[in-house]
Design a protein around this motif. Sequence first.
Motif, short mmCIF file in Angstrom:
data_model
loop_
_atom_site.label_atom_id
_atom_site.label_comp_id
_atom_site.label_asym_id
_atom_site.label_seq_id
_atom_site.Cartn_x
_atom_site.Cartn_y
_atom_site.Cartn_z
N GLU A 1 0.81 -1.22 0.00
CA GLU A 1 0.00 0.00 0.00
C GLU A 1 0.84 1.27 0.00
O GLU A 1 0.42 2.29 -0.55
CB GLU A 1 -0.92 0.03 1.23
N GLN A 2 2.01 1.23 0.63
CA GLN A 2 2.81 2.43 0.81
C GLN A 2 4.19 2.27 0.19
O GLN A 2 4.78 1.19 0.21
CB GLN A 2 2.97 2.74 2.31
N GLU A 3 4.71 3.37 -0.35
CA GLU A 3 6.03 3.35 -0.96
C GLU A 3 7.12 2.98 0.05
O GLU A 3 8.13 2.37 -0.31
CB GLU A 3 6.33 4.72 -1.58
N LEU B 1 -6.59 0.91 -0.79
CA LEU B 1 -5.45 1.82 -0.69
C LEU B 1 -4.32 1.38 -1.61
O LEU B 1 -3.65 2.22 -2.23
CB LEU B 1 -4.96 1.88 0.75
N GLY B 2 -4.13 0.07 -1.73
CA GLY B 2 -3.10 -0.43 -2.64
C GLY B 2 -3.38 -0.05 -4.08
O GLY B 2 -2.48 0.38 -4.82
N TRP C 1 -5.31 2.47 -5.03
CA TRP C 1 -5.24 3.93 -5.10
C TRP C 1 -3.80 4.39 -5.33
O TRP C 1 -3.55 5.34 -6.08
CB TRP C 1 -5.79 4.51 -3.80
N ASN C 2 -2.85 3.69 -4.70
CA ASN C 2 -1.44 4.06 -4.80
C ASN C 2 -0.67 3.23 -5.83
O ASN C 2 0.57 3.30 -5.87
CB ASN C 2 -0.76 3.91 -3.44
N ALA D 1 2.03 4.92 -8.00
CA ALA D 1 3.26 5.26 -7.28
C ALA D 1 4.07 4.02 -6.96
O ALA D 1 5.31 4.02 -7.08
CB ALA D 1 2.91 6.02 -6.00
N LEU D 2 3.41 2.94 -6.56
CA LEU D 2 4.12 1.70 -6.24
C LEU D 2 4.82 1.15 -7.47
O LEU D 2 5.94 0.63 -7.39
CB LEU D 2 3.13 0.67 -5.69
#
Length: 266
Positions: free
Chosen positions: A91-93, A115-116, A118-119, A122-123
């Motif tokens: 989910e987050q970088e 959330l994964g 959504w991002n 970026a990932l």
Amino acid sequence: MLERSYLFVPGNRPERFDKACAAGADAVIVDLEDAVPPADKQAARDALAAWLSPERPVLVRINGFDSAWFEDDLVLCAVPGVAGIVLPKAEQEASLARLDAAGAATILPLIESGLGLWNAAALARMPRVQRLVFGSIDFSLDLNIQESHETLLHARSQLVLASRVAGIAAPVDGVTTSFDDPARVHGDTLRARALGFGGKLCIHPKQVAPVHEAFAPTAAELDWAGRVVAAAEAAQGGAVALDGKMVDRPVIMIAQHMLEEARRRK
């Protein structure tokens, strides 16, 4: 060559590791997450570390970034024989940055939540990310979606788009839970291929063959591709028509790619 099939094997069943590697899948994922009960996490990690060898590289699905086992799993990132890390619930970088810093050769973020997704763009741009993987079952649970091809169409298309814009390999589709139904596995894979996916997760060796068959061009498609390329070469840069249809450059490129992929897979 780009992998079409990724076969899971439970991390707490080391007696199955060699069998999984011999099952014909393009890649094997040793699973330390969902397949391993909490009480067996340490033993599974130790068994995998003892078995690993550069002669039989595998991917490893470690435990999630927020789990109690993530930090200990990081030691596996740079071990010879680990071809890459599959990170669940990506989910987050920051979580991918930790894998990069730990020496992961390649990273496959598993998109399993809203959330994964959504991002995802970026990932997909993070260092060492080879391709995105769709965890369709957990994703459906997270969004309270009744899983079907129709309800997950948008999510799948978003992963294909994010991958293309980031310039990474086409994403990997989620599992088909019916491992004793090759027709369903084949059909699910055909739909994924049509959407732009380049691979599929497998939970049983029986699923590997229908996945490979679905990703391979049919005899009719290869015949069409051969005739398109021949017509283009005969036109020597001029307008091309085939079967009563105009053939432009994108169509010619699709045909060339299809023939080249078939040659590489022989």
